[in-house]
Design an enzyme around this catalytic site. Structure first.
Site, PDB file in Angstrom:
ATOM      1  N   MET A 108       0.852  -1.196   0.000  1.00  0.00           N
ATOM      2  CA  MET A 108       0.000   0.000   0.000  1.00  0.00           C
ATOM      3  C   MET A 108       0.891   1.250   0.000  1.00  0.00           C
ATOM      4  O   MET A 108       0.445   2.335   0.368  1.00  0.00           O
ATOM      5  CB  MET A 108      -0.939  -0.004   1.205  1.00  0.00           C
ATOM      6  CG  MET A 108      -1.910  -1.188   1.157  1.00  0.00           C
ATOM      7  SD  MET A 108      -3.425  -0.938   2.074  1.00  0.00           S
ATOM      8  CE  MET A 108      -2.800  -0.701   3.716  1.00  0.00           C
ATOM      9  N   GLY A 109       2.151   1.086  -0.390  1.00  0.00           N
ATOM     10  CA  GLY A 109       3.064   2.233  -0.445  1.00  0.00           C
ATOM     11  C   GLY A 109       3.587   2.603   0.932  1.00  0.00           C
ATOM     12  O   GLY A 109       3.526   1.804   1.871  1.00  0.00           O
TER      13      GLY A 109
ATOM     14  N   HIS B 160       9.363  -3.578   3.426  1.00  0.00           N
ATOM     15  CA  HIS B 160       8.976  -3.760   2.024  1.00  0.00           C
ATOM     16  C   HIS B 160      10.212  -3.986   1.143  1.00  0.00           C
ATOM     17  O   HIS B 160      10.212  -4.831   0.253  1.00  0.00           O
ATOM     18  CB  HIS B 160       8.265  -2.503   1.495  1.00  0.00           C
ATOM     19  CG  HIS B 160       6.967  -2.190   2.152  1.00  0.00           C
ATOM     20  ND1 HIS B 160       6.768  -1.065   2.922  1.00  0.00           N
ATOM     21  CD2 HIS B 160       5.777  -2.855   2.143  1.00  0.00           C
ATOM     22  CE1 HIS B 160       5.527  -1.037   3.358  1.00  0.00           C
ATOM     23  NE2 HIS B 160       4.906  -2.120   2.909  1.00  0.00           N
TER      24      HIS B 160
HETATM   25  O1  PAF Z   1      -0.048  -5.858   3.474  1.00  0.00           O
HETATM   26  C1  PAF Z   1      -0.485  -4.903   2.785  1.00  0.00           C
HETATM   27  O2  PAF Z   1       0.180  -3.891   2.590  1.00  0.00           O
HETATM   28  C2  PAF Z   1      -1.872  -5.011   2.179  1.00  0.00           C
HETATM   29  O3  PAF Z   1      -2.750  -5.661   3.029  1.00  0.00           O
HETATM   30  C3  PAF Z   1      -1.869  -5.658   0.790  1.00  0.00           C
HETATM   31  C4  PAF Z   1      -1.422  -7.111   0.847  1.00  0.00           C
HETATM   32  C5  PAF Z   1      -0.947  -4.889  -0.148  1.00  0.00           C
HETATM   33  C6  PAF Z   1      -3.279  -5.636   0.206  1.00  0.00           C
HETATM   34  O4  PAF Z   1      -3.750  -4.335   0.065  1.00  0.00           O
END
Ligand code: PAF
Length: 285
Positions: free
Chosen positions: A30-31, A37
């Site tokens: 979700m950025g 990440h």
């Molecule tokens: O973990 C996240 O950031 C969100 O739940 C995902 C998997 C991108 C779905 O919107």
């Protein structure tokens, strides 16, 4: 690096890469990208020919009164971070592209979504599985990368993939922590410095669980009691849950058995921010 916003463009590109025999790794996000990440991106980069990062703040997984509007949106910074890690494609659609007028489908996993995060955030996992199923159909991954920090999300997505026969592999990467132990999260930016200190209570409680299991404690009730003793009265009141469950089914585990990993999960509200953290522990033989 290509930045795509249209579903059709993304599908065409993914299909071309597949036809060229390339192995596609997708990191759904979700950025507001942080080291957690980037660790997923690096894992994908080291194993796949093409790395796609999706950036979409999914309205369907936020409940009323949750932080959808204030969720950090820093696309330019995220794009630079992706570029620096050698990402090939960023797919960053608008909400109207993902959920056009008349969108009326929901992908829902029953059972293991009813407890823990699912109980605290009704409808959350339906939003997650709906968007992740769409992202899989759009980006066509061979492998999709998720963080262990969202342990229940991982279990729910694995179950969806199994039940619906999605032809891809889910790769789970470890929790990335700040030097003092706080699990990295896009929501940590909401914490004041006092709250940041208070948030360490989650990690402290998990460490205690690890110590107790390492010293042979088998009963979940004893482990949970030991964890609670690490928390102040205020922290205990603010906690949402502490649980010891089967990592695949989310069912409570009463007694740990050798070589059967269990998930110790905690959730607490620190200031206005809801934080989650967990550890997987296994009783030695
Ligand atoms: O973990 C996240 O950031 C969100 O739940 C995902 C998997 C991108 C779905 O919107």
């Amino acid at each position: 690096m290509d930045v795509l916003t249209g579903i059709g463009d993304m599908q065409v590109r993914a299909e071309q890469d597949r036809l060229a025999g390339k192995n596609i790794g997708v990191v759904p996000t979700m950025g507001a990208l942080h080291e957690g990440h980037m660790n997923l991106v690096r894992a994908a980069r080291s194993a796949c020919d093409v790395v796609t990062v999706t950036i979409f703040v999914n309205p369907k997984q936020f409940g009323p009164g949750e932080d959808f509007n204030s969720y950090p949106r820093v696309l330019e910074r995220d794009l630079s971070a992706c570029e620096a890690e050698g990402v090939d494609i960023v797919f960053a659609p608008e909400a109207g592209e993902m959920y056009p007028e008349g969108f009326s489908t929901k992908v829902a996993v029953a059972g293991l979504t009813a407890v823990l995060e699912g109980a605290a955030r009704p409808g959350h996992f339906d939003g997650v599985t709906t968007v992740v199923a769409k992202l899989f159909a759009i980006t066509k991954p061979h492998r999709a990368y998720f963080g262990q920090k969202d342990a229940q999300q991982v279990a729910v997505i694995k179950r969806m993939v199994r039940d619906m026969n999605f032809d891809l592999e889910i790769v789970v990467c470890p929790i990335i922590r700040e030097p003092d132990g706080l699990a990295m999260s896009s929501r940590n930016v909401y914490l004041s410095s006092d709250e940041r200190r208070e948030a360490l209570a989650l990690f402290r409680a998990l460490k205690k669980a690890e110590e107790l299991v390492a010293s042979g404690t088998r009963k979940s009730a004893d482990i949970l009691e030991g964890m609670k003793q690490t928390l102040t009265d205020t922290e205990i009141r603010k906690r949402d849950y502490i649980a010891i469950v089967n990592p695949a089914t989310m069912e409570p585990v009463e007694t740990l058995e050798p070589d059967q990993p269990v998930l110790v999960a905690v959730a607490a509200r620190v200031g206005g921010t809801r934080l989650i953290d967990n550890t997987i522990v296994t009783l030695a033989e």
